[in-house]
Design a protein around this motif. Structure first.
Motif, PDB file in Angstrom:
ATOM      1  N   PRO A   1       0.838  -1.215   0.000  1.00  0.00           N
ATOM      2  CA  PRO A   1       0.000   0.000   0.000  1.00  0.00           C
ATOM      3  C   PRO A   1       0.866   1.254   0.000  1.00  0.00           C
ATOM      4  O   PRO A   1       1.915   1.293   0.645  1.00  0.00           O
ATOM      5  CB  PRO A   1      -0.792  -0.103   1.303  1.00  0.00           C
ATOM      6  CG  PRO A   1      -0.690  -1.523   1.724  1.00  0.00           C
ATOM      7  CD  PRO A   1       0.582  -2.056   1.158  1.00  0.00           C
TER       8      PRO A   1
ATOM      9  N   ARG B   1       0.411   4.009   1.457  1.00  0.00           N
ATOM     10  CA  ARG B   1       0.546   4.554   2.814  1.00  0.00           C
ATOM     11  C   ARG B   1       1.761   3.964   3.516  1.00  0.00           C
ATOM     12  O   ARG B   1       2.467   4.658   4.229  1.00  0.00           O
ATOM     13  CB  ARG B   1      -0.691   4.256   3.643  1.00  0.00           C
ATOM     14  CG  ARG B   1      -1.893   5.027   3.251  1.00  0.00           C
ATOM     15  CD  ARG B   1      -3.064   4.583   4.119  1.00  0.00           C
ATOM     16  NE  ARG B   1      -4.308   4.931   3.504  1.00  0.00           N
ATOM     17  CZ  ARG B   1      -5.061   5.918   3.913  1.00  0.00           C
ATOM     18  NH1 ARG B   1      -4.696   6.634   4.933  1.00  0.00           N
ATOM     19  NH2 ARG B   1      -6.182   6.184   3.302  1.00  0.00           N
ATOM     20  N   ARG B   2       1.978   2.677   3.334  1.00  0.00           N
ATOM     21  CA  ARG B   2       3.123   2.034   3.985  1.00  0.00           C
ATOM     22  C   ARG B   2       4.435   2.524   3.394  1.00  0.00           C
ATOM     23  O   ARG B   2       5.406   2.740   4.104  1.00  0.00           O
ATOM     24  CB  ARG B   2       3.016   0.514   3.867  1.00  0.00           C
ATOM     25  CG  ARG B   2       4.011  -0.192   4.772  1.00  0.00           C
ATOM     26  CD  ARG B   2       3.729  -1.639   4.900  1.00  0.00           C
ATOM     27  NE  ARG B   2       4.204  -2.309   3.702  1.00  0.00           N
ATOM     28  CZ  ARG B   2       3.884  -3.532   3.368  1.00  0.00           C
ATOM     29  NH1 ARG B   2       3.058  -4.237   4.113  1.00  0.00           N
ATOM     30  NH2 ARG B   2       4.357  -4.077   2.274  1.00  0.00           N
TER      31      ARG B   2
ATOM     32  N   LEU C   1       4.990   5.432   2.179  1.00  0.00           N
ATOM     33  CA  LEU C   1       5.188   6.810   2.611  1.00  0.00           C
ATOM     34  C   LEU C   1       5.372   6.924   4.122  1.00  0.00           C
ATOM     35  O   LEU C   1       5.582   8.011   4.635  1.00  0.00           O
ATOM     36  CB  LEU C   1       4.017   7.684   2.155  1.00  0.00           C
ATOM     37  CG  LEU C   1       3.835   7.814   0.651  1.00  0.00           C
ATOM     38  CD1 LEU C   1       2.566   8.595   0.337  1.00  0.00           C
ATOM     39  CD2 LEU C   1       5.045   8.455   0.000  1.00  0.00           C
TER      40      LEU C   1
ATOM     41  N   ARG D   1       3.104   6.374   6.431  1.00  0.00           N
ATOM     42  CA  ARG D   1       1.905   6.867   7.101  1.00  0.00           C
ATOM     43  C   ARG D   1       1.158   5.688   7.708  1.00  0.00           C
ATOM     44  O   ARG D   1       1.153   4.588   7.176  1.00  0.00           O
ATOM     45  CB  ARG D   1       0.994   7.600   6.123  1.00  0.00           C
ATOM     46  CG  ARG D   1       1.651   8.849   5.591  1.00  0.00           C
ATOM     47  CD  ARG D   1       0.706   9.606   4.720  1.00  0.00           C
ATOM     48  NE  ARG D   1       1.380  10.778   4.192  1.00  0.00           N
ATOM     49  CZ  ARG D   1       1.047  11.374   3.085  1.00  0.00           C
ATOM     50  NH1 ARG D   1       0.038  10.941   2.384  1.00  0.00           N
ATOM     51  NH2 ARG D   1       1.709  12.427   2.676  1.00  0.00           N
ATOM     52  N   HIS D   2       0.471   5.944   8.797  1.00  0.00           N
ATOM     53  CA  HIS D   2      -0.293   4.907   9.469  1.00  0.00           C
ATOM     54  C   HIS D   2      -1.765   5.279   9.469  1.00  0.00           C
ATOM     55  O   HIS D   2      -2.125   6.448   9.413  1.00  0.00           O
ATOM     56  CB  HIS D   2       0.184   4.744  10.928  1.00  0.00           C
ATOM     57  CG  HIS D   2       1.616   4.324  11.005  1.00  0.00           C
ATOM     58  ND1 HIS D   2       2.013   3.028  10.802  1.00  0.00           N
ATOM     59  CD2 HIS D   2       2.737   5.042  11.253  1.00  0.00           C
ATOM     60  CE1 HIS D   2       3.322   2.958  10.930  1.00  0.00           C
ATOM     61  NE2 HIS D   2       3.792   4.170  11.199  1.00  0.00           N
ATOM     62  N   GLU D   3      -2.589   4.261   9.559  1.00  0.00           N
ATOM     63  CA  GLU D   3      -4.032   4.474   9.658  1.00  0.00           C
ATOM     64  C   GLU D   3      -4.339   5.185  10.971  1.00  0.00           C
ATOM     65  O   GLU D   3      -3.610   5.063  11.954  1.00  0.00           O
ATOM     66  CB  GLU D   3      -4.765   3.135   9.626  1.00  0.00           C
ATOM     67  CG  GLU D   3      -4.614   2.374   8.319  1.00  0.00           C
ATOM     68  CD  GLU D   3      -5.357   3.017   7.177  1.00  0.00           C
ATOM     69  OE1 GLU D   3      -6.406   3.639   7.413  1.00  0.00           O
ATOM     70  OE2 GLU D   3      -4.888   2.912   6.044  1.00  0.00           O
TER      71      GLU D   3
END
Length: 168
Positions: free
Chosen positions: A154, A156-157, A159, A161-163
């Motif tokens: 993903p 997000r991973r 970059l 970033r976390h949920e």
């Protein structure tokens, strides 16, 4: 979870049954696989043309683009995108990111041919590179598909970033 699979007992309808690992192959996963095979085959055939059929091969292609004012890094990027597409899309290695990496190349190809030949495919224009660009965009959205060797992580991973609600 890989985009191309559904867990047993899911409400998603399976198009291809179970694979060798007991996962149910979904119609979306099969569509992404078929798109991956199509795009990879197009990259292979285009590289074959550039290496074998085109008079003077890659050197002739490179010198033509240089004569049209393109800096060397553009040709290096184009070749890298074509090689990555040819080698990595069919087996499904980081499919989303390979397709995303190749999209600016197709946008550039569309611009190149639009300036010289116009829009229509029948005049060797920008129409075909734009279709190819759209197919690459669909691959980015569809994901890796069924039977991908290395799933695209993903964004997000990548970059860092976390949920929301996860510890940093």
């Amino acid at each position: 979870m890989n985009v191309g699979y559904a867990r047993h007992g899911s409400t998603g309808r399976a198009a291809g049954g179970d694979d060798e690992m007991g996962r149910t192959v979904t119609s979306g996963g099969l569509a992404a696989l078929l798109l991956r095979l199509l795009l990879g085959s197009l990259f292979i055939s285009h590289l074959y043309w550039k290496l074998i059929i085109l008079p003077n091969g890659v050197a002739g292609w490179w010198s033509t683009l240089s004569a049209n004012g393109y800096p060397d890094f553009v040709m290096a990027y184009v070749l890298s995108a074509e090689v990555f597409g040819a080698l990595l899309l069919i087996p499904g290695v980081l499919t989303r990111y390979v397709a995303l990496y190749a999209m600016p190349m197709m946008l550039g190809a569309a611009h190149f041919w639009l300036e010289r030949k116009g829009f229509y495919f029948t005049q060797a224009g920008a129409e075909l590179p734009l279709v190819w660009l759209a197919l690459l965009g669909l691959q980015v959205v569809a994901g890796d598909g069924s039977h991908a060797l290395v799933a695209s992580p993903p964004l997000r991973r990548l970059l860092g970033r976390h949920e929301a609600g996860q510890a940093a």
